[in-house]
Write an enzyme that holds these catalytic residues in place. Structure first.
Site, mmCIF file in Angstrom:
data_model
loop_
_atom_site.group_PDB
_atom_site.id
_atom_site.type_symbol
_atom_site.label_atom_id
_atom_site.label_comp_id
_atom_site.label_asym_id
_atom_site.label_seq_id
_atom_site.Cartn_x
_atom_site.Cartn_y
_atom_site.Cartn_z
ATOM 1 N N SER A 147 0.824 -1.206 0.000
ATOM 2 C CA SER A 147 0.000 0.000 0.000
ATOM 3 C C SER A 147 0.862 1.262 0.000
ATOM 4 O O SER A 147 1.684 1.461 -0.891
ATOM 5 C CB SER A 147 -0.963 -0.054 1.189
ATOM 6 O OG SER A 147 -1.986 0.900 1.074
ATOM 7 N N ASP B 288 -9.388 -5.289 -5.333
ATOM 8 C CA ASP B 288 -8.883 -4.322 -4.359
ATOM 9 C C ASP B 288 -9.796 -3.099 -4.322
ATOM 10 O O ASP B 288 -9.887 -2.344 -5.293
ATOM 11 C CB ASP B 288 -7.457 -3.924 -4.726
ATOM 12 C CG ASP B 288 -6.738 -3.188 -3.606
ATOM 13 O OD1 ASP B 288 -7.393 -2.414 -2.887
ATOM 14 O OD2 ASP B 288 -5.523 -3.387 -3.459
ATOM 15 N N HIS C 206 -7.406 -5.715 -0.864
ATOM 16 C CA HIS C 206 -6.225 -4.966 -0.434
ATOM 17 C C HIS C 206 -5.407 -5.768 0.578
ATOM 18 O O HIS C 206 -4.189 -5.626 0.640
ATOM 19 C CB HIS C 206 -6.662 -3.629 0.163
ATOM 20 C CG HIS C 206 -5.587 -2.592 0.142
ATOM 21 N ND1 HIS C 206 -4.920 -2.212 -1.005
ATOM 22 C CD2 HIS C 206 -5.059 -1.820 1.148
ATOM 23 C CE1 HIS C 206 -4.036 -1.269 -0.725
ATOM 24 N NE2 HIS C 206 -4.103 -1.019 0.579
#
Length: 271
Positions: free
Chosen positions: A94, A222, A251
């Protein structure tokens, strides 16, 4: 164990195993604990694994400043320099992926052998005239407003989407709640600043200049970093990048698909 960054901020880190070094750069709101499926796996296979808590997260200091992407990239540089780590594989999830890209742009690849971007907030999430694929400003502002109004509710509202449990991924309710508790342990101030950094950081130029082998792994489901805005475009921008897309991953790919992810990263490192 701690290293001290450029402005005196102490960054907590963990160090396991011996051998070729892997450095794990965590997501916003999460900390070193997020890598519980990766650290033992790689340490037991002959790698040295180093992971650290971003400022404002985990056991690291909670200063009021230094949450811009340049400063957090410099925090990563402090870890590599003070531990004198060389020929490392940088693995970021991320926002951690964006910090790796900025680290390479600011500090070069002298200590880096290869990079792995997992569900990375790259290349540029905000819609602008020259980035029409990005997210509209009104959607970004609405999400930030919900975060400011009720942070636990904001997190709870995304918890199933984070792991894409609607696609049958084997993620227990206990693991979901554990992840939320990790996120809530981050400083509220750091959480706000990290979200801003994730959205407003433009890494397109930095990705084009990456000259070390790169693996990009992203989930097609995601919700936090939509694959058509992030993963696919990231792989296109990095010269010679290897791209892996998991059809059912969200995610939280580091946990929900950890067996597949670990195998793909291991294969990439051993090339």
């Amino acid at each position: 164990m701690y290293v001290e960054s450029h402005d005196g901020t102490r960054l907590a880190y963990e160090d396991y195993g011996q051998g070729e070094t892997l450095v794990f750069v965590s997501s916003a709101m999460l900390n070193t604990e997020m890598w519980e499926y990766q650290l033992p796996f790689f340490a037991e296979r002959g790698f040295r694994c180093v992971a650290f808590d971003r400022r404002g997260h985990g056991r690291s200091d909670r200063p009021s400043t230094g949450y811009d992407i340049d400063s957090t990239a410099d925090d990563l540089a402090a870890v590599l320099t003070q531990l004198d780590l060389r020929d490392v594989t940088l693995i970021g999830h991320s926002l951690g992926g964006a910090e790796i890209a900025r680290y390479l742009a600011r500090h070069g690849a002298g200590r880096v052998a290869r990079v792995v971007f997992i569900a990375a907030m790259l290349p540029f999430l905000k819609r602008t005239d020259d980035n029409p694929q990005g997210l509209p400003q009104e959607a970004i502002e609405a999400s930030m407003a919900r975060l400011r109004a009720d942070r636990p509710k904001w997190l709870a509202g995304q918890k199933e989407a984070f792991f894409a449990t609607h696609l049958g991924n084997d993620v227990s309710p206990a693991l979901v709640e554990h992840t939320i508790s990790q996120c809530l342990s981050a400083s509220p101030w750091a959480t706000l600043q990290a979200q801003q950094a994730a959205v407003h950081t433009d890494s397109r130029a930095a990705l084009r200049e990456i000259g070390v082998p790169a693996l990009v792994v992203h989930g097609a489901a995601d919700f936090s970093a939509p694959v058509e805005v992030t993963g696919r475009r990231t792989a296109e921008l990095i010269p010679g990048a290897t791209y892996k897309e998991y059809p059912t991953a969200g995610h939280g790919i580091h946990a929900s698909h950890h067996a597949q992810l670990n195998a793909d990263v291991l294969e990439f490192i051993k090339r």
